[in-house]
Enzyme design. Sequence first.
Site, PDB file in Angstrom:
ATOM      1  N   CYS A   6       0.852  -3.396 -17.526  1.00 53.99           N
ATOM      2  CA  CYS A   6       0.041  -2.536 -16.664  1.00 53.99           C
ATOM      3  C   CYS A   6       0.295  -2.785 -15.186  1.00 53.99           C
ATOM      4  O   CYS A   6      -0.406  -2.251 -14.344  1.00 53.99           O
ATOM      5  CB  CYS A   6      -1.441  -2.686 -16.984  1.00 53.99           C
ATOM      6  SG  CYS A   6      -2.058  -4.341 -16.677  1.00 53.99           S
ATOM      7  N   ASP A  30       0.925  -9.516 -10.263  1.00 55.60           N
ATOM      8  CA  ASP A  30       0.547 -10.906 -10.036  1.00 55.60           C
ATOM      9  C   ASP A  30       1.511 -11.867 -10.717  1.00 55.60           C
ATOM     10  O   ASP A  30       1.790 -12.939 -10.190  1.00 55.60           O
ATOM     11  CB  ASP A  30      -0.892 -11.156 -10.515  1.00 55.60           C
ATOM     12  CG  ASP A  30      -1.879 -10.717  -9.457  1.00 55.60           C
ATOM     13  OD1 ASP A  30      -1.708 -11.099  -8.291  1.00 55.60           O
ATOM     14  OD2 ASP A  30      -2.815  -9.965  -9.792  1.00 55.60           O
ATOM     15  N   HIS A  60       0.827  -1.214   0.000  1.00 57.18           N
ATOM     16  CA  HIS A  60       0.000   0.000   0.000  1.00 57.18           C
ATOM     17  C   HIS A  60       0.857   1.259   0.000  1.00 57.18           C
ATOM     18  O   HIS A  60       0.578   2.224  -0.679  1.00 57.18           O
ATOM     19  CB  HIS A  60      -0.857   0.048   1.279  1.00 57.18           C
ATOM     20  CG  HIS A  60      -2.084  -0.750   1.160  1.00 57.18           C
ATOM     21  ND1 HIS A  60      -2.384  -1.790   1.999  1.00 57.18           N
ATOM     22  CD2 HIS A  60      -3.107  -0.656   0.299  1.00 57.18           C
ATOM     23  CE1 HIS A  60      -3.523  -2.307   1.648  1.00 57.18           C
ATOM     24  NE2 HIS A  60      -3.988  -1.648   0.611  1.00 57.18           N
ATOM     25  N   GLU A  99      -0.977 -12.749 -16.225  1.00 53.41           N
ATOM     26  CA  GLU A  99      -0.557 -12.595 -14.823  1.00 53.41           C
ATOM     27  C   GLU A  99      -0.193 -13.942 -14.226  1.00 53.41           C
ATOM     28  O   GLU A  99       0.353 -14.026 -13.146  1.00 53.41           O
ATOM     29  CB  GLU A  99      -1.709 -12.022 -13.987  1.00 53.41           C
ATOM     30  CG  GLU A  99      -2.296 -10.761 -14.557  1.00 53.41           C
ATOM     31  CD  GLU A  99      -3.534 -10.326 -13.795  1.00 53.41           C
ATOM     32  OE1 GLU A  99      -3.391  -9.497 -12.906  1.00 53.41           O
ATOM     33  OE2 GLU A  99      -4.635 -10.809 -14.106  1.00 53.41           O
TER      34      GLU A  99
HETATM   35  C1  PEP Z   1      -1.143  -6.849 -11.900  1.00 54.58           C
HETATM   36  O1  PEP Z   1      -1.385  -7.928 -11.347  1.00 54.58           O
HETATM   37  O2  PEP Z   1      -0.004  -6.486 -12.226  1.00 54.58           O
HETATM   38  C2  PEP Z   1      -2.248  -5.918 -12.211  1.00 54.58           C
HETATM   39  C3  PEP Z   1      -2.039  -4.849 -12.947  1.00 54.58           C
HETATM   40  O3  PEP Z   1      -3.456  -6.179 -11.664  1.00 54.58           O
HETATM   41  P1  PEP Z   1      -3.797  -5.880 -10.113  1.00 54.58           P
HETATM   42  O4  PEP Z   1      -2.641  -5.120  -9.507  1.00 54.58           O
HETATM   43  O5  PEP Z   1      -5.062  -5.105 -10.095  1.00 54.58           O
HETATM   44  O6  PEP Z   1      -3.936  -7.266  -9.559  1.00 54.58           O
HETATM   45 MG    MG Z   2      -3.377  -8.559 -11.149  1.00 57.74          MG
END
Ligand code: PEP
Ligand code: MG
Length: 557
Positions: free
Chosen positions: A482, A435, A184, A411
């Site tokens: 992302c 992930d 966080h 992921e």
């Molecule tokens: C990720 O897993 O990198 C992702 C962008 O999704 P989240 O962080 O929402 O799990």
């Molecule tokens: Mg994710």
Amino acid sequence: MAELRGVGIGLGVAQGPVARMAEPLPAPADTPSALSPDEETTRVGEAVSAVARELEERGAQAGGAARDVLEAQAMMAEDPSLESEIGTRIAAGKTAEFAVFDAFASFRDTLTAMGGYLGERAADLDDVAQRVIARLRGVPAPGVPDPGHPFILVAKDLAPADTALLDLEKVLALVTTEGGPTSHTAILAREKSIVAVVGAVEAKGLADGETVIVDAAKGVVTTQPTADELAGAQNRAEARASAASAPITPGALSDGTAIPLLANLGKPGAAADAVALGAEGVGLFRTEFLFLSSNQAPTVEQQREAYTELLAAFPGKKVVVRVLDAGADKPLAFLNDAHEENPALGLRGIRALRASEDILREQLTALADADAATDADLWVMAPMIATVEETEYFTALARDYGVKTAGVMVEVPAAALLADRVLVDADFASIGTNDLTQYTMAADRLLGSVASFQDPWHPAVLRLIKEVGDAGRAHGKPVGICGEAAADPLLAVVLVGLGATSLSMAPTALADVRATLLQHSLDDAKAIAEAALAANDAASARSAANAASQHTKETQP
Ligand code: PEP
Ligand code: MG
């Protein structure tokens, strides 16, 4: 001078005196009081009213939603039934500290048992109890300190509640001893552009008032810096401030290769700030963030409104919306109702949606409606895809609803390893490095004790990303990133070298990434990526990339 190592967030550098966040107080012992009940009652009365007044004052200063929360806490402190519970314990010969601790604890249990909104107030009650006990003991209250001047905040980790009142004029930088790049604190630091080094275990030894330099680019906290080091840090901070005000141009490498820089968003209201920071579209809209506190599935109408507002903010631009990623750290009451021992490995993402297909169908209906009502270029993707079959299932369903560009998030290592087959059907892939790292390294992304494994620089993670990049190139299909990794400027260059065609991140990270991409050509990025891939571990990959990037900068014409 000593260097304490951690994980830097962004490229910032700051210097100043340390102020430590006080640790939670130990529970008071249940020993008989040496004072009379009247004396103990007076002590409690004074402490409770001082805490209530302080909470009210802080609330008045903060304003907005924080004021409501703090005023409610002040009322809790002076609640008459709590007062009488404390009185009963003092009359039985307990100390003021123990009476407060025990009476608040019994209220806490009652609230927790009620569940729902009241259950959620239990943590607020704990905070009030800690403040009253701290006042009785004459020690600082746990929580964010207020030394009265700007400071470097050193904490174990920050709870979301601690961050509500962070005064960004006063907090020059954050250093945590726990937490990794997806904690966080790291996400908050990135969002608010706070200079931060997280997971710096040795920062435990820092003392209040000592001057340190926090260098996020290097992931280092320097203690007892020399005058030269302080001056150097000051110069870098100033140079960075001027880079942040450099003109906003579309993301590109030094040879002109376009690398669109997109925003990660969780609510449509955040679109305007993202556009102002130069986001060329949205690379990840986390739809589950809209419904985290809902007990029932959102209606098509509710969703249509939210998605239309989002898409309307990006006319002519690409907007990648992810269908609900429910489960693990983001459970949605209406999608995840069964207890699971290991929810990160359970019915999460596309698996949960498939188990409640009506909800997925309604979401696709709302997205298609919003697309028809606006001029944005809508792309829709599914989270947590693990198999080719899931890819075919999702893309076919999305196309049935009129989605023109349907893709998958990569992921899960299985999807990365079979990316060449996943991309036969999917129109694009977007790699979620948070992930992907968690599952590749078998390290819970929320757990401080395994934070050192949660590093997207690990060559095992980079090799999987390369699989996806290569598959994208072979099929002529876009591969975006992302996860938080895209917000690390040097890693962003590596990701491009591995085949990423666009990068999506918290909007505040865009300026640093834009500036760093402009220093390297595509050939440089490939060479830097090769250097990182050849390393044995995350730290060596980072230093190898650093060395390769210095080299390519020096040999630039
Ligand atoms: C990720 O897993 O990198 C992702 C962008 O999704 P989240 O962080 O929402 O799990
Ligand atoms: Mg994710």
